[in-house]
Design a protein around this motif. Structure first.
Motif, PDB file in Angstrom:
ATOM      1  N   ASN A  18       2.055   8.163  -3.192  1.00  0.00           N
ATOM      2  CA  ASN A  18       1.366   9.032  -2.239  1.00  0.00           C
ATOM      3  C   ASN A  18      -0.136   8.845  -2.458  1.00  0.00           C
ATOM      4  O   ASN A  18      -0.736   9.540  -3.273  1.00  0.00           O
ATOM      5  CB  ASN A  18       1.808  10.492  -2.480  1.00  0.00           C
ATOM      6  CG  ASN A  18       1.222  11.416  -1.449  1.00  0.00           C
ATOM      7  OD1 ASN A  18       0.638  10.973  -0.450  1.00  0.00           O
ATOM      8  ND2 ASN A  18       1.345  12.703  -1.686  1.00  0.00           N
ATOM      9  N   GLY A  19      -0.714   7.851  -1.785  1.00  0.00           N
ATOM     10  CA  GLY A  19      -2.135   7.554  -1.964  1.00  0.00           C
ATOM     11  C   GLY A  19      -2.338   6.087  -2.299  1.00  0.00           C
ATOM     12  O   GLY A  19      -1.374   5.344  -2.470  1.00  0.00           O
ATOM     13  N   ASP A  20      -3.580   5.687  -2.385  1.00  0.00           N
ATOM     14  CA  ASP A  20      -3.902   4.287  -2.685  1.00  0.00           C
ATOM     15  C   ASP A  20      -4.160   4.131  -4.182  1.00  0.00           C
ATOM     16  O   ASP A  20      -4.852   4.962  -4.784  1.00  0.00           O
ATOM     17  CB  ASP A  20      -5.152   3.856  -1.903  1.00  0.00           C
ATOM     18  CG  ASP A  20      -4.905   3.914  -0.395  1.00  0.00           C
ATOM     19  OD1 ASP A  20      -3.726   3.912   0.003  1.00  0.00           O
ATOM     20  OD2 ASP A  20      -5.889   3.983   0.360  1.00  0.00           O
ATOM     21  N   ILE A  21      -3.609   3.063  -4.766  1.00  0.00           N
ATOM     22  CA  ILE A  21      -3.788   2.852  -6.204  1.00  0.00           C
ATOM     23  C   ILE A  21      -4.114   1.386  -6.485  1.00  0.00           C
ATOM     24  O   ILE A  21      -3.938   0.524  -5.614  1.00  0.00           O
ATOM     25  CB  ILE A  21      -2.518   3.255  -7.008  1.00  0.00           C
ATOM     26  CG1 ILE A  21      -1.270   2.487  -6.514  1.00  0.00           C
ATOM     27  CG2 ILE A  21      -2.282   4.751  -6.947  1.00  0.00           C
ATOM     28  CD1 ILE A  21      -0.051   2.680  -7.400  1.00  0.00           C
TER      29      ILE A  21
ATOM     30  N   THR B 241       0.769  -1.910 -15.209  1.00  0.00           N
ATOM     31  CA  THR B 241       1.750  -2.365 -14.211  1.00  0.00           C
ATOM     32  C   THR B 241       2.333  -1.173 -13.466  1.00  0.00           C
ATOM     33  O   THR B 241       2.654  -0.143 -14.080  1.00  0.00           O
ATOM     34  CB  THR B 241       2.892  -3.129 -14.933  1.00  0.00           C
ATOM     35  OG1 THR B 241       2.308  -4.191 -15.689  1.00  0.00           O
ATOM     36  CG2 THR B 241       3.893  -3.694 -13.950  1.00  0.00           C
ATOM     37  N   VAL B 242       2.480  -1.322 -12.166  1.00  0.00           N
ATOM     38  CA  VAL B 242       3.203  -0.300 -11.391  1.00  0.00           C
ATOM     39  C   VAL B 242       4.425  -0.966 -10.765  1.00  0.00           C
ATOM     40  O   VAL B 242       4.427  -2.166 -10.485  1.00  0.00           O
ATOM     41  CB  VAL B 242       2.334   0.337 -10.278  1.00  0.00           C
ATOM     42  CG1 VAL B 242       1.145   1.050 -10.875  1.00  0.00           C
ATOM     43  CG2 VAL B 242       1.901  -0.688  -9.243  1.00  0.00           C
ATOM     44  N   LEU B 243       5.472  -0.178 -10.569  1.00  0.00           N
ATOM     45  CA  LEU B 243       6.707  -0.706  -9.991  1.00  0.00           C
ATOM     46  C   LEU B 243       7.040   0.081  -8.721  1.00  0.00           C
ATOM     47  O   LEU B 243       7.037   1.317  -8.742  1.00  0.00           O
ATOM     48  CB  LEU B 243       7.844  -0.591 -11.015  1.00  0.00           C
ATOM     49  CG  LEU B 243       9.182  -1.209 -10.606  1.00  0.00           C
ATOM     50  CD1 LEU B 243       9.908  -1.770 -11.828  1.00  0.00           C
ATOM     51  CD2 LEU B 243      10.090  -0.204  -9.902  1.00  0.00           C
ATOM     52  N   LEU B 244       7.306  -0.635  -7.649  1.00  0.00           N
ATOM     53  CA  LEU B 244       7.633  -0.004  -6.363  1.00  0.00           C
ATOM     54  C   LEU B 244       9.102  -0.284  -6.041  1.00  0.00           C
ATOM     55  O   LEU B 244       9.525  -1.439  -6.012  1.00  0.00           O
ATOM     56  CB  LEU B 244       6.766  -0.579  -5.240  1.00  0.00           C
ATOM     57  CG  LEU B 244       5.255  -0.592  -5.501  1.00  0.00           C
ATOM     58  CD1 LEU B 244       4.530  -1.330  -4.376  1.00  0.00           C
ATOM     59  CD2 LEU B 244       4.718   0.835  -5.625  1.00  0.00           C
ATOM     60  N   GLU B 245       9.859   0.771  -5.816  1.00  0.00           N
ATOM     61  CA  GLU B 245      11.277   0.605  -5.486  1.00  0.00           C
ATOM     62  C   GLU B 245      11.545   1.276  -4.129  1.00  0.00           C
ATOM     63  O   GLU B 245      11.139   2.419  -3.909  1.00  0.00           O
ATOM     64  CB  GLU B 245      12.135   1.235  -6.603  1.00  0.00           C
ATOM     65  CG  GLU B 245      13.577   1.518  -6.255  1.00  0.00           C
ATOM     66  CD  GLU B 245      14.355   0.297  -5.757  1.00  0.00           C
ATOM     67  OE1 GLU B 245      14.220  -0.792  -6.324  1.00  0.00           O
ATOM     68  OE2 GLU B 245      15.107   0.470  -4.757  1.00  0.00           O
TER      69      GLU B 245
ATOM     70  N   ILE C 280       6.596   4.195 -12.263  1.00  0.00           N
ATOM     71  CA  ILE C 280       7.563   3.836 -11.221  1.00  0.00           C
ATOM     72  C   ILE C 280       7.349   4.731  -9.995  1.00  0.00           C
ATOM     73  O   ILE C 280       7.195   5.948 -10.125  1.00  0.00           O
ATOM     74  CB  ILE C 280       9.004   4.020 -11.749  1.00  0.00           C
ATOM     75  CG1 ILE C 280       9.261   3.049 -12.906  1.00  0.00           C
ATOM     76  CG2 ILE C 280      10.027   3.819 -10.645  1.00  0.00           C
ATOM     77  CD1 ILE C 280      10.588   3.264 -13.611  1.00  0.00           C
ATOM     78  N   TYR C 281       7.393   4.102  -8.838  1.00  0.00           N
ATOM     79  CA  TYR C 281       7.396   4.858  -7.572  1.00  0.00           C
ATOM     80  C   TYR C 281       8.688   4.526  -6.841  1.00  0.00           C
ATOM     81  O   TYR C 281       8.920   3.376  -6.454  1.00  0.00           O
ATOM     82  CB  TYR C 281       6.177   4.490  -6.714  1.00  0.00           C
ATOM     83  CG  TYR C 281       4.877   4.862  -7.385  1.00  0.00           C
ATOM     84  CD1 TYR C 281       4.427   6.180  -7.377  1.00  0.00           C
ATOM     85  CD2 TYR C 281       4.139   3.903  -8.073  1.00  0.00           C
ATOM     86  CE1 TYR C 281       3.254   6.537  -8.031  1.00  0.00           C
ATOM     87  CE2 TYR C 281       2.962   4.251  -8.731  1.00  0.00           C
ATOM     88  CZ  TYR C 281       2.531   5.566  -8.708  1.00  0.00           C
ATOM     89  OH  TYR C 281       1.373   5.926  -9.359  1.00  0.00           O
TER      90      TYR C 281
ATOM     91  N   GLY D 163       1.092   4.669   0.903  1.00  0.00           N
ATOM     92  CA  GLY D 163      -0.228   4.233   0.433  1.00  0.00           C
ATOM     93  C   GLY D 163      -0.258   2.745   0.167  1.00  0.00           C
ATOM     94  O   GLY D 163       0.749   2.045   0.335  1.00  0.00           O
ATOM     95  N   THR D 164      -1.415   2.284  -0.296  1.00  0.00           N
ATOM     96  CA  THR D 164      -1.611   0.851  -0.522  1.00  0.00           C
ATOM     97  C   THR D 164      -1.783   0.599  -2.020  1.00  0.00           C
ATOM     98  O   THR D 164      -2.394   1.405  -2.724  1.00  0.00           O
ATOM     99  CB  THR D 164      -2.871   0.406   0.238  1.00  0.00           C
ATOM    100  OG1 THR D 164      -2.632   0.607   1.626  1.00  0.00           O
ATOM    101  CG2 THR D 164      -3.182  -1.050   0.020  1.00  0.00           C
TER     102      THR D 164
END
Ligand code: FES
Length: 480
Positions: free
Chosen positions: A18-21, A48-52, A183-184, A202-203
């Motif tokens: 929820n938002g740009d990171i 590191t971020v993880l998008l699922e 994790i998102y 978000g981006t």
């Protein structure tokens, strides 16, 4: 049709983006490969971020049999012949290193994931082949042995044994790592443009992007759709079938896979190319096989798995494409998703960190060898057939003639459509054009899904996307 893993583990929900990171690395895909890549990178000090898109472990990871092994069927002899001894040795070493790394992480993080160290066996009726395979495995550095007697009641001349392999509960393992990662969940990726990932929430701006989505969904560059196909196989969890000490896989047509989990024997088999199961009956046939082997058994759970198959049977792990230096990929794990996931996590971590990895050339997605050409031609032929079928295939059913719980391609006033009649008699109608690259979908009566024979996308009978490379569901009409 929940797997035994989904029935016995409920991973805590993670927030949606929820938002740009910004991050050093963004991993797309929260299966075993994505989770392990994020873990290895974080351990190396890389933010590191993880998008699922949905829930972590909710794709093929929940459907695996979760064998952690460097024994990938009867492969050593063939690999040496096709790839040469050095490459075959590196392939085996990488997989053996993956087995060890699981044990190290589980010990270090104290993850209660039912890890069991055990031996792996490939059985066959062909004694000569078994002996040759044992010799080849030993040449590659494995302490393999030929065993004439094995504990499963299959007709065979014996098996090749690899000692010191492992099996575990894949979702409990992921659960044990999730709390350490950024994790998102429920964050489907809409678009990736160079170093920017756009999602509904978000981006993400990232130095490197790892595609760990089972099947890479960006078609160009990379063209992975032309270099892999997908296969389905089926699993039964059997009660009252006894206890196994080792884990097993057969060789040749109609091979079966066995492993123990808790009081269940997990029996896998009845594999076929995705989109080629018009007649159905796979679970029934597997159950027949189970009852022939274990007359008192009872089916406690059943489910199916889907695997990406490369032409040379080696995964694609490395740079996504020459003109996308910041994109990395991990895919094409065949039936060996656990060890391949760990190899990809270690290899991609090293690529990001600028560390030489001895296995990178073996798995490099840009590799090419002439012996892959026939398989690529076969896959391309299937894709062309799937495309032309859309124009020349004449439906042989009408919606009115469908039985309950039956699906088929039927004629409608608007043209061809896919229709499924539920147990209660409701009709669900969908377009039968795959949104990935336009092939005609096929009905899979075992799973009650619309499957694409070209690259393996799958949709439920309402048209919702279950598996990529397609990124969206199919058009549907209101139920009638
Ligand atoms: Fe590629 Fe269907 S998955 S056309």
């Amino acid at each position: 049709m929940k797997s035994i893993w989904s029935k016995t583990c409920n991973i805590e929900k993670q927030p949606a983006l929820n938002g740009d990171i910004e991050a050093d690395v963004a991993v797309i895909g929260g299966g075993m490969a994505g989770i392990l890549a994020a873990y290895q990178l974080e351990q190396a000090g890389v933010h590191t971020v993880l998008l699922e898109a949905e829930r972590i472990g909710g794709g093929q990871t929940k459907n695996t049999t979760a064998k952690i092994t460097s024994q990938h069927g009867m492969f050593c002899h063939t690999f040496i012949e096709k790839k040469g001894k050095e490459t075959a040795k590196l392939y085996v070493q990488a997989n053996q290193a993956a087995v060890e790394e699981y044990r190290r992480i589980i010990g270090k993080e104290q993850i209660p994931c039912d890890l069991r160290v055990t031996d792996s066996y490939v059985y066959s009726r062909n004694e000569e082949k078994l002996k040759k395979e044992t010799e080849s495995a030993r040449e590659l550095g494995i302490d393999a042995s030929f065993e004439r007697q094995i504990e499963i009641p299959v007709p065979c001349a014996g098996a090749v044994r690899f000692p010191g392999q492992a099996e575990f509960h894949p979702l409990k393992f992921i659960e044990g790592l999730a709390g350490k990662l950024n994790i998102y969940e429920n964050t489907p990726v809409k678009e990736v443009e160079r170093n920017r990932i756009r999602t509904a929430g978000g981006t993400v701006l990232a130095g490197k992007i790892i595609f760990a989505t089972h099947f890479p969904f960006v078609n160009f560059p990379g063209m992975y759709f032309a270099r892999m196909h997908q296969e389905c196989s089926y699993v039964l969890a059997l009660e009252q079938a006894g206890i196994l000490n080792g884990m097993y896989i057969g060789d040749g047509e109609d091979k079966l896979s066995f492993r123990q989990y808790d009081r269940y024997i997990l029996l896998g088999g009845q594999g076929h190319r995705t989109g080629e199961n018009r007649e159905g009956g796979r679970y029934a046939k597997l159950q027949e096989q189970a009852e022939a082997l274990y007359p008192d058994c009872r089916v406690a759970a059943y489910w199916s798995a889907q695997d990406c198959i490369t032409a040379d049977k080696i995964p694609f792990i490395g740079r996504y494409a020459p003109d996308r230096p910041d994109w990395l990929v991990a895919s094409g794990f065949q039936k060996w998703g656990m060890s391949s996931s760990m190899i990809s996590a270690m290899l991609l971590r090293d690529l990001v960190c600028g560390i030489d990895n001895p296995y990178s050339a073996v798995f490099d997605p840009s590799r090419f060898s002439a012996e892959e050409v026939p398989q690529i031609m076969r896959d391309t032929g299937k894709a062309v057939k799937g495309l032309t079928k859309r124009f020349f295939h004449i439906p042989d059913e009408t919606a009115a003639a469908l039985e309950r719980e039956q699906g088929a391609i039927v004629d409608t006033p608007q043209g061809k459509a896919g229709v499924y009649k539920t147990e209660a008699g409701e009709l669900f109608q969908v377009d039968i054009v795959c949104p990935h690259l336009g092939c005609e979908l096929s009905w899979n009566p075992d799973e009650k899904t619309w499957d694409c024979p070209c690259h393996g996308s799958r949709f439920d009978y309402k048209g919702n996307l279950l598996e990529g490379p397609a990124q969206e569901g199919i058009d549907k009409e209101e139920k009638q």
